[in-house]
Design a protein around this motif. Sequence first.
Motif, PDB file in Angstrom:
ATOM      1  N   GLY A 119       0.801  -1.215   0.000  1.00 19.26           N
ATOM      2  CA  GLY A 119       0.000   0.000   0.000  1.00 19.26           C
ATOM      3  C   GLY A 119       0.834   1.265   0.000  1.00 19.26           C
ATOM      4  O   GLY A 119       0.401   2.315  -0.488  1.00 19.26           O
ATOM      5  N   THR A 120       2.050   1.188   0.544  1.00 25.09           N
ATOM      6  CA  THR A 120       2.922   2.364   0.603  1.00 25.09           C
ATOM      7  C   THR A 120       4.159   2.208  -0.277  1.00 25.09           C
ATOM      8  O   THR A 120       4.958   3.133  -0.381  1.00 25.09           O
ATOM      9  CB  THR A 120       3.370   2.629   2.054  1.00 25.09           C
ATOM     10  OG1 THR A 120       3.973   1.445   2.592  1.00 25.09           O
ATOM     11  CG2 THR A 120       2.171   2.995   2.916  1.00 25.09           C
ATOM     12  N   GLY A 121       4.307   1.064  -0.898  1.00 24.27           N
ATOM     13  CA  GLY A 121       5.434   0.851  -1.802  1.00 24.27           C
ATOM     14  C   GLY A 121       6.483  -0.072  -1.212  1.00 24.27           C
ATOM     15  O   GLY A 121       6.870   0.087  -0.052  1.00 24.27           O
ATOM     16  N   LEU A 122       6.944  -1.032  -2.017  1.00 22.65           N
ATOM     17  CA  LEU A 122       7.943  -1.988  -1.557  1.00 22.65           C
ATOM     18  C   LEU A 122       9.354  -1.434  -1.701  1.00 22.65           C
ATOM     19  O   LEU A 122       9.626  -0.608  -2.572  1.00 22.65           O
ATOM     20  CB  LEU A 122       7.818  -3.292  -2.344  1.00 22.65           C
ATOM     21  CG  LEU A 122       6.485  -4.029  -2.242  1.00 22.65           C
ATOM     22  CD1 LEU A 122       6.543  -5.334  -3.037  1.00 22.65           C
ATOM     23  CD2 LEU A 122       6.111  -4.295  -0.797  1.00 22.65           C
ATOM     24  N   GLU A 123      10.237  -1.916  -0.851  1.00 23.97           N
ATOM     25  CA  GLU A 123      11.638  -1.530  -0.887  1.00 23.97           C
ATOM     26  C   GLU A 123      12.479  -2.721  -1.332  1.00 23.97           C
ATOM     27  O   GLU A 123      12.091  -3.873  -1.151  1.00 23.97           O
ATOM     28  CB  GLU A 123      12.114  -1.067   0.493  1.00 23.97           C
ATOM     29  CG  GLU A 123      11.355   0.125   1.050  1.00 23.97           C
ATOM     30  CD  GLU A 123      11.877   0.513   2.427  1.00 23.97           C
ATOM     31  OE1 GLU A 123      13.111   0.614   2.606  1.00 23.97           O
ATOM     32  OE2 GLU A 123      11.051   0.688   3.329  1.00 23.97           O
ATOM     33  N   ASP A 124      13.646  -2.432  -1.903  1.00 26.90           N
ATOM     34  CA  ASP A 124      14.543  -3.499  -2.340  1.00 26.90           C
ATOM     35  C   ASP A 124      15.292  -4.093  -1.160  1.00 26.90           C
ATOM     36  O   ASP A 124      15.744  -3.372  -0.264  1.00 26.90           O
ATOM     37  CB  ASP A 124      15.565  -2.961  -3.347  1.00 26.90           C
ATOM     38  CG  ASP A 124      14.934  -2.616  -4.682  1.00 26.90           C
ATOM     39  OD1 ASP A 124      13.964  -3.292  -5.064  1.00 26.90           O
ATOM     40  OD2 ASP A 124      15.404  -1.674  -5.342  1.00 26.90           O
ATOM     41  N   TYR A 125      15.435  -5.401  -1.175  1.00 29.85           N
ATOM     42  CA  TYR A 125      16.260  -6.112  -0.204  1.00 29.85           C
ATOM     43  C   TYR A 125      17.605  -6.382  -0.860  1.00 29.85           C
ATOM     44  O   TYR A 125      17.679  -6.994  -1.930  1.00 29.85           O
ATOM     45  CB  TYR A 125      15.596  -7.427   0.202  1.00 29.85           C
ATOM     46  CG  TYR A 125      16.512  -8.342   0.995  1.00 29.85           C
ATOM     47  CD1 TYR A 125      16.704  -8.145   2.359  1.00 29.85           C
ATOM     48  CD2 TYR A 125      17.185  -9.392   0.376  1.00 29.85           C
ATOM     49  CE1 TYR A 125      17.547  -8.981   3.089  1.00 29.85           C
ATOM     50  CE2 TYR A 125      18.018 -10.232   1.103  1.00 29.85           C
ATOM     51  CZ  TYR A 125      18.203 -10.024   2.447  1.00 29.85           C
ATOM     52  OH  TYR A 125      19.046 -10.842   3.163  1.00 29.85           O
ATOM     53  N   ASP A 126      18.677  -5.927  -0.223  1.00 24.68           N
ATOM     54  CA  ASP A 126      20.013  -6.067  -0.804  1.00 24.68           C
ATOM     55  C   ASP A 126      20.941  -6.924   0.050  1.00 24.68           C
ATOM     56  O   ASP A 126      22.155  -6.883  -0.122  1.00 24.68           O
ATOM     57  CB  ASP A 126      20.644  -4.682  -1.011  1.00 24.68           C
ATOM     58  CG  ASP A 126      19.869  -3.845  -2.013  1.00 24.68           C
ATOM     59  OD1 ASP A 126      19.441  -4.403  -3.037  1.00 24.68           O
ATOM     60  OD2 ASP A 126      19.692  -2.633  -1.771  1.00 24.68           O
ATOM     61  N   GLY A 127      20.372  -7.678   0.978  1.00 28.08           N
ATOM     62  CA  GLY A 127      21.203  -8.474   1.870  1.00 28.08           C
ATOM     63  C   GLY A 127      21.584  -9.825   1.293  1.00 28.08           C
ATOM     64  O   GLY A 127      21.400 -10.099   0.106  1.00 28.08           O
ATOM     65  N   GLU A 128      22.143 -10.668   2.158  1.00 26.26           N
ATOM     66  CA  GLU A 128      22.533 -12.009   1.746  1.00 26.26           C
ATOM     67  C   GLU A 128      21.291 -12.839   1.437  1.00 26.26           C
ATOM     68  O   GLU A 128      20.196 -12.554   1.918  1.00 26.26           O
ATOM     69  CB  GLU A 128      23.335 -12.682   2.859  1.00 26.26           C
ATOM     70  CG  GLU A 128      24.605 -11.933   3.258  1.00 26.26           C
ATOM     71  CD  GLU A 128      25.653 -11.950   2.174  1.00 26.26           C
ATOM     72  OE1 GLU A 128      25.571 -12.832   1.289  1.00 26.26           O
ATOM     73  OE2 GLU A 128      26.551 -11.091   2.189  1.00 26.26           O
ATOM     74  N   ARG A 129      21.476 -13.920   0.665  1.00 26.58           N
ATOM     75  CA  ARG A 129      20.334 -14.717   0.226  1.00 26.58           C
ATOM     76  C   ARG A 129      20.286 -16.112   0.837  1.00 26.58           C
ATOM     77  O   ARG A 129      19.526 -16.954   0.372  1.00 26.58           O
ATOM     78  CB  ARG A 129      20.347 -14.822  -1.308  1.00 26.58           C
ATOM     79  CG  ARG A 129      20.188 -13.475  -1.996  1.00 26.58           C
ATOM     80  CD  ARG A 129      20.333 -13.629  -3.492  1.00 26.58           C
ATOM     81  NE  ARG A 129      20.337 -12.328  -4.162  1.00 26.58           N
ATOM     82  CZ  ARG A 129      20.822 -12.124  -5.375  1.00 26.58           C
ATOM     83  NH1 ARG A 129      21.340 -13.128  -6.052  1.00 26.58           N
ATOM     84  NH2 ARG A 129      20.796 -10.919  -5.912  1.00 26.58           N
ATOM     85  N   ASP A 130      21.082 -16.372   1.848  1.00 30.84           N
ATOM     86  CA  ASP A 130      21.002 -17.657   2.512  1.00 30.84           C
ATOM     87  C   ASP A 130      19.858 -17.629   3.532  1.00 30.84           C
ATOM     88  O   ASP A 130      19.391 -16.565   3.940  1.00 30.84           O
ATOM     89  CB  ASP A 130      22.322 -17.987   3.205  1.00 30.84           C
ATOM     90  CG  ASP A 130      22.685 -16.953   4.263  1.00 30.84           C
ATOM     91  OD1 ASP A 130      22.371 -17.172   5.448  1.00 30.84           O
ATOM     92  OD2 ASP A 130      23.251 -15.909   3.892  1.00 30.84           O
TER      93      ASP A 130
END
Length: 241
Positions: A119-130
């Motif tokens: 509803g307010t907009g998603l943010e990018d996740y830039d962390g590790e993927r494990d």
Amino acid sequence: QPDGQQSSNTFHPRTMRLLSGAALLATVASSVAAANVLSLTDNNYEQLTAGKPVFIKFFAPWCGHCKSMAADWEKLAADYANNDSALIAEVDCASEETEIVCDENNVEGFPTLKFGDTGTGLEDYDGERDYDALAAFAKEHLKPSCGPSNIDLCDDEKKAAIKRFQHLPTNELRAEIAKITAEIDGIEDKREDEIEKLQDAYEKFMDEFDLKIKNLQKESNYNLMKAVFTAKGGLDERDEL
């Protein structure tokens, strides 16, 4: 980019959909389906994500990095399978049924992970993927946030906006959404036009410099000069030129 973070395959969804149907079917058939992860499409995205914090993986079946993290993402989704207040899901951007969702979320590479409130907009996740990193992040960030279902968590400005939208008749709200959507489409079209102009300018720039190099080589008999130099035994002396 964090240490150990794998880079994304940077293909825009529109470009990716130009893959031949046969090739796409082959890659889909060879990939492992994430049966334990809720799959979002254009038809169910708004309904299933409304009013709750989400953590979404946007992927393509042929993406190697997507396959590498698939098991960890499935494990994370299983942790939240019975959680009604938060959502772990994924969107297959290779499908024709997700074109709107992927475009509106500006997905340009795979995998792309986004979190927040739709509803307010998603943010990018830039962390590790494990799994451990994903689980720790989800625990910290998948909490109720400002939105129509949690207006008490909003600041005064957002509260006023929500109340204004709630008092609008549905047809007027639809018209406002359509108006902004049209403006967004116009901006995106202009961006594509400008990118095309830049590409044309870049190609012209490269052609001009390639021509200068070719002309200089031709006028100076550059290749003959090097051939004579080599014949005179100067091959080992090139570093001294």
